[in-house]
Design a protein around this motif. Structure first.
Motif, mmCIF file in Angstrom:
data_model
loop_
_atom_site.group_PDB
_atom_site.id
_atom_site.type_symbol
_atom_site.label_atom_id
_atom_site.label_comp_id
_atom_site.label_asym_id
_atom_site.label_seq_id
_atom_site.Cartn_x
_atom_site.Cartn_y
_atom_site.Cartn_z
ATOM 1 N N ILE A 44 21.328 42.078 33.220
ATOM 2 C CA ILE A 44 20.543 43.080 33.935
ATOM 3 C C ILE A 44 20.286 42.570 35.349
ATOM 4 C CG2 ILE A 44 18.377 44.382 33.965
ATOM 5 C CD1 ILE A 44 18.237 43.951 30.925
ATOM 6 N N MET A 45 20.743 43.348 36.323
ATOM 7 C CA MET A 45 20.643 42.948 37.720
ATOM 8 C C MET A 45 19.240 43.254 38.252
ATOM 9 S SD MET A 45 23.673 41.853 37.997
ATOM 10 C CE MET A 45 23.677 41.471 39.749
ATOM 11 N N VAL A 46 18.582 42.222 38.779
ATOM 12 C CA VAL A 46 17.280 42.382 39.434
ATOM 13 C C VAL A 46 17.322 41.608 40.751
ATOM 14 C CG1 VAL A 46 15.955 42.699 37.309
ATOM 15 C CG2 VAL A 46 16.347 40.392 38.184
ATOM 16 N N LYS A 47 16.285 41.733 41.510
ATOM 17 C CA LYS A 47 16.213 41.032 42.794
ATOM 18 C C LYS A 47 16.297 39.522 42.570
ATOM 19 C CE LYS A 47 13.336 40.613 46.922
ATOM 20 N NZ LYS A 47 12.058 41.002 47.559
ATOM 21 N N LEU A 50 20.069 37.622 37.852
ATOM 22 C CA LEU A 50 20.019 38.236 36.530
ATOM 23 C C LEU A 50 18.642 38.047 35.904
ATOM 24 C CD1 LEU A 50 23.452 37.067 35.076
ATOM 25 C CD2 LEU A 50 22.902 39.276 36.107
ATOM 26 N N LEU A 51 18.220 39.042 35.105
ATOM 27 C CA LEU A 51 16.930 38.987 34.423
ATOM 28 C C LEU A 51 16.995 37.982 33.281
ATOM 29 C CD1 LEU A 51 14.056 40.193 34.062
ATOM 30 C CD2 LEU A 51 15.089 41.876 32.509
ATOM 31 N N LYS A 52 16.120 36.985 33.312
ATOM 32 C CA LYS A 52 16.061 35.969 32.256
ATOM 33 C C LYS A 52 15.097 36.387 31.151
ATOM 34 C CE LYS A 52 17.170 32.109 35.341
ATOM 35 N NZ LYS A 52 16.725 30.777 35.847
ATOM 36 N N ASP A 53 15.367 35.893 29.943
ATOM 37 C CA ASP A 53 14.569 36.292 28.778
ATOM 38 C C ASP A 53 13.086 35.941 28.923
ATOM 39 O OD1 ASP A 53 16.926 37.141 27.757
ATOM 40 O OD2 ASP A 53 17.103 35.594 26.209
ATOM 41 N N ASP A 54 12.796 34.818 29.576
ATOM 42 C CA ASP A 54 11.411 34.345 29.673
ATOM 43 C C ASP A 54 10.826 34.480 31.080
ATOM 44 O OD1 ASP A 54 13.051 32.510 30.818
ATOM 45 O OD2 ASP A 54 12.154 30.741 29.871
ATOM 46 N N LYS A 59 6.865 38.083 39.042
ATOM 47 C CA LYS A 59 7.742 37.440 40.017
ATOM 48 C C LYS A 59 9.089 38.152 40.130
ATOM 49 C CE LYS A 59 5.693 32.858 39.344
ATOM 50 N NZ LYS A 59 5.923 31.457 38.932
ATOM 51 N N VAL A 60 9.463 38.889 39.084
ATOM 52 C CA VAL A 60 10.735 39.619 39.117
ATOM 53 C C VAL A 60 10.702 40.723 40.158
ATOM 54 C CG1 VAL A 60 12.258 41.146 37.781
ATOM 55 C CG2 VAL A 60 11.344 39.071 36.740
ATOM 56 N N GLY A 61 9.549 41.365 40.309
ATOM 57 C CA GLY A 61 9.379 42.367 41.352
ATOM 58 C C GLY A 61 9.925 43.740 41.030
ATOM 59 N N VAL A 62 10.035 44.096 39.738
ATOM 60 C CA VAL A 62 10.483 45.435 39.367
ATOM 61 C C VAL A 62 9.378 46.440 39.679
ATOM 62 C CG1 VAL A 62 11.196 46.919 37.451
ATOM 63 C CG2 VAL A 62 12.027 44.566 37.582
ATOM 64 N N LYS A 63 9.773 47.575 40.264
ATOM 65 C CA LYS A 63 8.786 48.572 40.665
ATOM 66 C C LYS A 63 8.906 49.840 39.823
ATOM 67 C CE LYS A 63 8.774 46.936 45.457
ATOM 68 N NZ LYS A 63 9.000 47.318 46.870
ATOM 69 N N GLN A 66 12.125 52.352 39.425
ATOM 70 C CA GLN A 66 13.324 51.667 39.905
ATOM 71 C C GLN A 66 14.488 51.857 38.942
ATOM 72 O OE1 GLN A 66 12.560 47.623 41.069
ATOM 73 N NE2 GLN A 66 14.719 47.024 41.011
ATOM 74 N N LYS A 67 15.709 51.903 39.495
ATOM 75 C CA LYS A 67 16.909 51.996 38.673
ATOM 76 C C LYS A 67 17.502 50.598 38.499
ATOM 77 C CE LYS A 67 20.008 55.281 39.257
ATOM 78 N NZ LYS A 67 21.181 56.056 39.799
ATOM 79 N N LEU A 68 17.689 50.196 37.248
ATOM 80 C CA LEU A 68 18.261 48.890 36.940
ATOM 81 C C LEU A 68 19.687 49.052 36.442
ATOM 82 C CD1 LEU A 68 15.261 47.202 35.054
ATOM 83 C CD2 LEU A 68 15.839 47.050 37.480
ATOM 84 N N MET A 69 20.545 48.112 36.772
ATOM 85 C CA MET A 69 21.936 48.108 36.322
ATOM 86 C C MET A 69 22.092 47.099 35.194
ATOM 87 S SD MET A 69 23.702 50.265 38.196
ATOM 88 C CE MET A 69 25.389 49.692 38.000
ATOM 89 N N MET A 70 22.734 47.541 34.112
ATOM 90 C CA MET A 70 22.974 46.635 32.994
ATOM 91 C C MET A 70 24.461 46.591 32.676
ATOM 92 S SD MET A 70 21.618 46.663 29.034
ATOM 93 C CE MET A 70 23.012 47.590 28.389
ATOM 94 N N MET A 71 24.967 45.387 32.439
ATOM 95 C CA MET A 71 26.349 45.197 32.014
ATOM 96 C C MET A 71 26.358 44.513 30.653
ATOM 97 S SD MET A 71 28.150 43.931 35.569
ATOM 98 C CE MET A 71 26.924 42.655 35.845
#
Length: 483
Positions: A44-47, A50-54, A59-63, A66-71
């Motif tokens: 999962i692409m974030v600022k 990649l988004l880590k499990d923990d 700090k991730v800064g998701v608003k 927001q649209k997130l991209m997942m592969m």
């Protein structure tokens, strides 16, 4: 709480909620339900990458919005095994699951192996599933609170999901309802959910189910948990100093196997567990005194649960410790020696019938085929009279649950059907796993989302003595006879 949209391949999932009080791994489990992509395969692409499990959501800064991209690649749809001589070792893993006959694994949602192993053991009790099926989601008695009702519905839905699926199931709703009902399972340390005690989860879940299923109008559901798992004990409480003596009775959901340097086998541990000392006020002495409590089983369930008391509080270090001592347990358990005199009378005829049935299978002569059959029949009649006396003194064994159906009587002999193990030396960490016997007689190890076929000889090696998996809870199924 945030609401985002997730783009995966050609699909867009709008309004996906993120609970920012819980780690991102739980969010990935939500996406697993939507897409079929296991959490470990998700990118999962974030600022910042990649988004880590923990990761820390702050700090991730998701608003919001927001649209997130997942592969990631979803699990393939499982096809039914083709007809023909296909060897098990040549089958794809998920086809082997279908062939062996067991259900799906459960996704670990962050130190939830204690819960997953409990669910897998209880899921293989068909009578419990039947009682839950009759408990409709829209029905709630005024006798139980909303949280108990919701946990029961979540259990029902999770059991259904396990029955319908081959790929691992993410028990998100069940975990949410369990933590609402019992907040201790939501404890967090260093931003992560803590490991919890499987026996505590087992006991609390059965308690909640006993309340909700008992409140249903269905005769089959009424008191189902007590009938399936409840053990009635009668105790003699005696004070050697004053000579005072009294009788007590109680209902429990498990027998305790106490472990000491003298205990090498389950039978010895159960004997220790049914005897204890307690200090209480003595009316005749006018002060506290030591009493001995000697308990006996007065009513048996369809499924007998035994807990190995491996965890204790160590005063020197002020923390929970684990007893690693090896304690052997049998595939066949006879509890006749632990029963009250009244219950032994009730068990006498069923045990004799069972011996005859097993003798016939081995080609041995039975009481009905011997030359002294007349005397044997007379003895059987006497025993049946004792059975009737025993039933009357116990207010009918049928009504209390010693027999589950009119034609099926318990014998006091049980067969091992599930083992819940704990691996590791620490009581507050380690790993829980369920080992469950299927209807076809084969054993399966449920290590969270990974079901692995096992041999029966591997099951009795889970007795402890090292760092390997060791039995913490054993569940036995009653061997019944028709009269």
């Amino acid at each position: 709480m945030l609401t985002v949209s997730v783009k995966w391949q050609k699909e867009l999932f709008p309004k996906v909620e993120i609970d920012t009080s819980q780690p991102p791994y739980l969010f990935k489990c939500q996406l697993y339900d939507l897409t079929g992509v296991p959490p470990e395969r998700q990118k999962i692409m974030v600022k910042g990458g990649l988004l880590k499990d923990d990761a820390d959501w702050a700090k991730v800064g998701v608003k919001e919005g927001q649209k997130l991209m997942m592969m990631g690649t979803a699990d393939e749809v499982v096809k039914a095994p083709e007809k023909g001589p296909v060897f098990a070792e040549d089958m794809p893993e998920e086809e082997l699951v279908v062939t062996v006959g067991h259900s799906a694994g459960l996704v670990n949602l962050g130190n939830t192996c204690y819960m997953n192993s409990t669910i897998q053991c209880l899921h293989f009790v068909p009578e419990l599933k039947s009682a839950l099926t009759k408990y409709l989601p829209s029905v709630r008695s005024n006798e139980i609170d909303l949280s108990t009702h919701q946990l029961t519905v979540a259990t029902r839905e999770l059991f259904n999901e396990l029955d319908k699926n081959v790929k691992p199931v993410a028990p998100m709703r069940f975990l949410t309802e369990l933590r609402k009902k019992y907040p201790q399972f939501a404890q967090v340390q260093n931003g992560l959910y803590m490991q919890q005690d499987a026996e505590e989860c087992w006991t609390q879940l059965l308690y909640s189910l006993s309340l909700s299923l008992k409140s249903t109008s269905s005769s089959e559901g009424a008191d189902a948990v007590k009938r399936l798992f409840g053990i009635d004990l009668v105790s003699r409480v005696h004070c050697a100093e004053s000579g005072e003596e009294s009788a007590e009775s109680e209902s429990v959901y498990s027998l305790k196997c106490h472990i000491s340097h003298e205990v090498n086998h389950l039978h010895e541990g159960l004997k220790h567990g049914l005897k204890s000392e307690l200090e209480k006020a003595s009316p005749s002495l006018g002060r506290s005194a030591v009493y001995t409590k000697d308990s006996r089983i007065n009513d048996l369930p369809r499924y007998l649960t035994v807990q190995f008391v491996r965890f204790f509080w160590k005063r020197e270090t002020n923390q929970k410790a684990k007893i690693l001592r090896k304690v052997d347990y049998p595939l066949e358990l006879d509890v006749h020696d632990f029963c009250s005199d009244d219950l032994r009378k009730i068990l006498e005829v069923p045990r004799r019938v069972l011996r005859d049935e097993e003798g016939k299978k081995l080609g041995l002569k039975t009481s009905g085929s011997s030359s002294t059959s007349t005397n044997k029949d007379i003895k059987m009649t006497d025993a049946e009279e004792q059975l009737n006396v025993g039933e009357e003194s116990s207010k009918s064994a049928l009504e209390q649950g010693t027999t589950l159906e009119k034609e099926h009587h318990l014998t006091g002999i049980y067969d091992l059907v599930a083992v819940l193990t704990h691996k590791g030396r620490s009581a507050d960490s380690g790993h829980y796993v369920a080992w469950v016997k299927q209807e076809n007689g084969k054993w399966i190890q449920f290590d969270d989302d990974n079901p692995i076929p096992q041999r029966e000889e591997d099951i009795i090696r889970l007795s402890g003595g090292g760092d390997w998996h060791m039995a913490y809870i054993c569940m036995y199924k009653a061997r019944c006879v028709s009269l």
